[in-house]
Design an enzyme around this catalytic site. Structure first.
Site, PDB file in Angstrom:
ATOM      1  N   TRP A 107       0.993  -1.379  -0.303  1.00  0.00           N
ATOM      2  CA  TRP A 107       0.136  -0.122  -0.069  1.00  0.00           C
ATOM      3  C   TRP A 107       0.891   1.343  -0.045  1.00  0.00           C
ATOM      4  CZ3 TRP A 107      -4.474  -1.340  -1.902  1.00  0.00           C
ATOM      5  CH2 TRP A 107      -5.190  -2.399  -1.595  1.00  0.00           C
ATOM      6  N   LYS A 121     -11.775  -1.778   7.055  1.00  0.00           N
ATOM      7  CA  LYS A 121     -11.128  -2.750   7.730  1.00  0.00           C
ATOM      8  C   LYS A 121     -11.568  -2.672   9.174  1.00  0.00           C
ATOM      9  CE  LYS A 121      -8.707  -3.133   3.883  1.00  0.00           C
ATOM     10  NZ  LYS A 121      -7.561  -2.452   3.311  1.00  0.00           N
ATOM     11  N   ASP A 159      -1.380   6.805   6.582  1.00  0.00           N
ATOM     12  CA  ASP A 159      -2.588   5.850   6.142  1.00  0.00           C
ATOM     13  C   ASP A 159      -2.587   4.815   7.242  1.00  0.00           C
ATOM     14  OD1 ASP A 159      -4.103   3.731   5.053  1.00  0.00           O
ATOM     15  OD2 ASP A 159      -2.964   3.230   3.387  1.00  0.00           O
TER      16      ASP A 159
HETATM   17  C1  LIG Z   1      -6.968  -1.965   2.203  1.00  0.00           C
HETATM   18  C2  LIG Z   1      -6.215  -0.845   2.368  1.00  0.00           C
HETATM   19  C3  LIG Z   1      -5.669   0.165   0.986  1.00  0.00           C
HETATM   20  C4  LIG Z   1      -6.702   0.279  -0.009  1.00  0.00           C
HETATM   21  O1  LIG Z   1      -8.004   0.765   0.264  1.00  0.00           O
HETATM   22  P1  LIG Z   1      -9.217   0.779  -0.870  1.00  0.00           P
HETATM   23  O2  LIG Z   1     -10.227   1.521   0.058  1.00  0.00           O
HETATM   24  O3  LIG Z   1      -9.514  -0.553  -1.389  1.00  0.00           O
HETATM   25  O4  LIG Z   1      -8.747   1.604  -1.805  1.00  0.00           O
HETATM   26  C5  LIG Z   1      -4.772   1.180   1.465  1.00  0.00           C
HETATM   27  N1  LIG Z   1      -4.223   1.071   2.599  1.00  0.00           N
HETATM   28  C6  LIG Z   1      -4.183   0.202   3.418  1.00  0.00           C
HETATM   29  C7  LIG Z   1      -3.325   0.189   4.841  1.00  0.00           C
HETATM   30  C8  LIG Z   1      -5.188  -0.782   3.312  1.00  0.00           C
HETATM   31  O5  LIG Z   1      -5.422  -1.621   4.378  1.00  0.00           O
END
Ligand SMILES: *Cc1c(COP(=O)(O)O)cnc(C)c1O
Length: 363
Positions: free
Chosen positions: A101, A195, A171
């Site tokens: 990511w 998540k 993030d």
């Molecule tokens: C799942 C995830 C993403 C991507 O998320 P989307 O909403 O599908 O774009 C980005 N960063 C992390 C840390 C993730 O776990």
């Protein structure tokens, strides 16, 4: 009705209590005679939903007044572009690459300016967090970027990098609200909610006010400007209304459970059950350097692809779903977010013990 233990990395398990409440309110939300899905985002009822959600999130995370909370769409991945478009005034940013990511975010930033990969753990399949106490931060960097919890690899920053005064952008998709955070240490915190908080379709951005300006990269679409959403309290256009409503319920659930301090205590206790087992097992082992282990995502392997596959299949039959590891790591991964009850993890460990005994006998 039989609910399984769902170890999915995302979309992931939600508190049963929240789902039941939403079910109760499905046809008639508190006397409005309609579902939240059917109501105007300009209605009094929805205004109360979004305002309360924001207030509860602010309370949970102790978000200072000089930070805005935005409920946006496009997933975490859209932020990979929105961040450089809005923050790259000098067209320079430093990225710490600790997984897929972070790498994707870094690659996206390369479209807009000079993104520097100042640290990486790719040399060891992202199984650790590099030392970030004294990195060479670019003088003209607009921000330093991290992915705080690496969903795929199961690592987490236990200390934030020393950004030498540059705004930290993080993030937190897979560790959002899993433990207390000091918001003042960040310029921008964001995460997709699917998540640890709610249904896919909502991404929450917490951004320091001085970073919200009209000075964005040329051709930045209106919808991708933080200022537009901040000025309109996340109601510039139709927001992901039902998703925000569920997030709001999860915030209330977290408050009822004692907030983020209590959640951390619970999550530490829960993860320990699995990590302690992995550390003494002669069949299963964790894949991450111990001091960098995530409380939320726990990857593990047996060392045999055939045994891994058998384990995943038999676990599924026993009611433990989505334990297959990410395709780039293989093996297994148990995502044990806030809403995963401790019994889910202790039952999983019981199952792993049994599997280990049964399969050791054959060898
Ligand atoms: C799942 C995830 C993403 C991507 O998320 P989307 O909403 O599908 O774009 C980005 N960063 C992390 C840390 C993730 O776990």
């Amino acid at each position: 009705m039989a609910r399984v233990y769902n170890f999915s990395a995302g979309p992931a398990v939600l508190p049963e209590e929240v789902l039941r409440e939403a079910a109760d309110e499905m046809l008639d939300y508190r006397g409005t005679g309609m579902s939240v899905m059917e109501m105007s985002h300009r209605s009094k009822a929805f205004e109360a939903i979004i305002n309360e959600a924001e207030a509860d999130l602010r309370e949970l995370m102790r978000i200072p007044n000089n930070y805005k909370v935005l409920f946006l769409q496009g997933g975490a991945s859209q932020q990979f572009a929105m961040i450089p478009m809005n923050l790259m005034k000098n067209r320079v940013a430093d990225y710490i690459v600790t997984g897929q990511w972070a790498k994707k975010a870094y690659q996206e930033a390369c479209i807009y300016g000079k993104a520097n990969k100042i640290a990486s753990s790719e040399d060891k399949t992202f199984s650790y967090i590099p030392d970030c106490s004294n990195l060479s931060i670019s003088d003209d960097a607009d921000y330093v970027y991290i992915c705080e919890n690496n969903t795929i690899y199961g690592t987490k920053f236990k200390t934030l990098p020393n950004t030498k005064g540059k705004p930290l952008v993080a993030d937190v998709s897979s560790c959002f609200l899993s433990e207390p955070v000091d918001v003042t240490k960040y310029g921008l915190i964001y995460g997709g909610v699917q998540k640890n908080i709610g249904p896919a379709g909502v991404v929450i951005v917490i951004i320091r006010e001085d970073l919200i300006t009209e000075d964005v990269l040329p051709a930045t679409p209106t919808m991708l400007r933080y200022k537009v959403h901040a000025d309109n309290h996340s109601l510039y256009n139709t927001p992901p209304a039902y998703g925000i409503y569920i997030c709001g319920k999860v915030f209330k659930w977290l408050k009822k459970r004692g907030g983020l301090e209590a959640m951390k205590e619970y999550n530490v206790k829960k993860a320990k059950i699995l990590y302690d087992f992995l550390d003494q097992s002669s069949m299963f082992m964790g894949t991450v350097r111990k001091e960098d282990r995530s409380l939320m995502n726990v990857p593990f392997v047996t060392g045999s692809a055939e045994l891994d596959a058998r384990f995943i299949k038999e676990a599924k039959e026993a009611g433990f779903e989505n334990l297959k590891g990410h395709r780039t790591v293989g093996g297994m991964r148990a995502s044990i977010y806030n809403a995963m009850p401790i019994e889910g993890v202790s039952r999983l460990v019981e199952f792993m013990k049994k599997f280990e005994e049964e399969n050791a006998k054959e060898n």
